[in-house]
Design a protein around this motif. Structure first.
Motif, PDB file in Angstrom:
ATOM      1  N   SER A   1      -6.035   1.829  10.659  1.00 44.38           N
ATOM      2  CA  SER A   1      -4.086   2.669  10.266  1.00 44.38           C
ATOM      3  C   SER A   1      -3.554   2.477  11.311  1.00 44.38           C
ATOM      4  O   SER A   1      -4.074   2.114  12.335  1.00 44.38           O
ATOM      5  CB  SER A   1      -5.597   3.759  10.840  1.00 44.38           C
TER       6      SER A   1
ATOM      7  N   TYR B   1      -0.668   4.469   7.317  1.00 48.58           N
ATOM      8  CA  TYR B   1      -1.306   3.889   5.945  1.00 48.58           C
ATOM      9  C   TYR B   1      -2.479   3.050   6.776  1.00 48.58           C
ATOM     10  O   TYR B   1      -2.749   2.348   7.920  1.00 48.58           O
ATOM     11  CB  TYR B   1      -0.122   2.211   5.409  1.00 48.58           C
TER      12      TYR B   1
ATOM     13  N   VAL C   1       0.803  -1.493  -0.045  1.00 47.60           N
ATOM     14  CA  VAL C   1       0.279   0.161   0.185  1.00 47.60           C
ATOM     15  C   VAL C   1       1.311   0.956   0.333  1.00 47.60           C
ATOM     16  O   VAL C   1       2.261   1.303   0.242  1.00 47.60           O
ATOM     17  CB  VAL C   1      -1.138  -0.383   0.974  1.00 47.60           C
ATOM     18  N   THR C   2       0.537   2.541   0.094  1.00 46.73           N
ATOM     19  CA  THR C   2       1.088   3.326  -0.198  1.00 46.73           C
ATOM     20  C   THR C   2       0.442   4.274   1.171  1.00 46.73           C
ATOM     21  O   THR C   2      -0.536   4.336   2.142  1.00 46.73           O
ATOM     22  CB  THR C   2       0.391   4.214  -1.082  1.00 46.73           C
ATOM     23  N   ALA C   3       2.160   4.696   2.006  1.00 48.04           N
ATOM     24  CA  ALA C   3       1.485   5.233   3.033  1.00 48.04           C
ATOM     25  C   ALA C   3       2.242   6.538   2.954  1.00 48.04           C
ATOM     26  O   ALA C   3       2.990   6.729   2.302  1.00 48.04           O
ATOM     27  CB  ALA C   3       2.897   4.324   4.455  1.00 48.04           C
TER      28      ALA C   3
ATOM     29  N   GLU D   1       4.731  10.937   0.024  1.00 46.89           N
ATOM     30  CA  GLU D   1       4.614   9.294  -0.246  1.00 46.89           C
ATOM     31  C   GLU D   1       5.093   7.990   0.139  1.00 46.89           C
ATOM     32  O   GLU D   1       6.109   8.574  -0.967  1.00 46.89           O
ATOM     33  CB  GLU D   1       3.124   9.089  -0.732  1.00 46.89           C
TER      34      GLU D   1
END
Length: 135
Positions: free
Chosen positions: A74, A67, A51-53, A85
């Motif tokens: 979260s 994330y 995923v993108t944090a 990011e």
């Protein structure tokens, strides 16, 4: 080993044994941590969820990134990065276990560092055994 040193009448060698033992313990802890992180760096990008944090605070190199896992919870990831990011991978069975996505040379360097630390630890343990036998 320290007990053997004292029993054999070499209390002065106790300082050396304690020092080597403390260094061995510290190297062992660092080695275990490095090995775990290296394993996760190779495993999670392939078998985890990527995923993108998003950075929680602007500015500076040390960053905390947030994330969200597949259940909507979260989590935080700490990394030395300037980017707003970053891509991270987490374990779907333990979403709090995460690792940043790094290129293969960085992951290889971490793996080699771990092996080097284990070799140093093994060398010190062998040294302690040798000292124990000679006393």
């Amino acid at each position: 080993m320290s007990l053997l040193v004292v029993i054999n009448g070499q209390p002065a060698a106790l300082i050396l044994a304690a020092l080597i033992g403390a260094i061995t313990l510290i190297l062992n802890i660092i080695s275990a941590y490095t090995l775990e992180r290296g394993y996760l760096m190779w495993r999670l990008p392939r078998h985890g969820t990527t995923v993108t944090a998003v950075r929680t605070r602007p500015g500076g190199k040390a960053g905390t990134y947030r994330y969200t896992d597949h259940s909507g919870t979260s989590h935080l990831h700490h990394r030395q990065a300037y980017a707003p990011e970053i891509k991270i991978s987490y374990d779907p069975n333990a979403p709090g276990t995460n690792v940043g996505i790094y290129p293969a040379p960085v992951r290889l360097l971490v793996a080699l560092s771990s092996l080097l630390l284990w070799a140093a630890t093994t060398g010190l343990i062998r040294l302690m055994i040798h000292i124990g036998r000679t006393i």
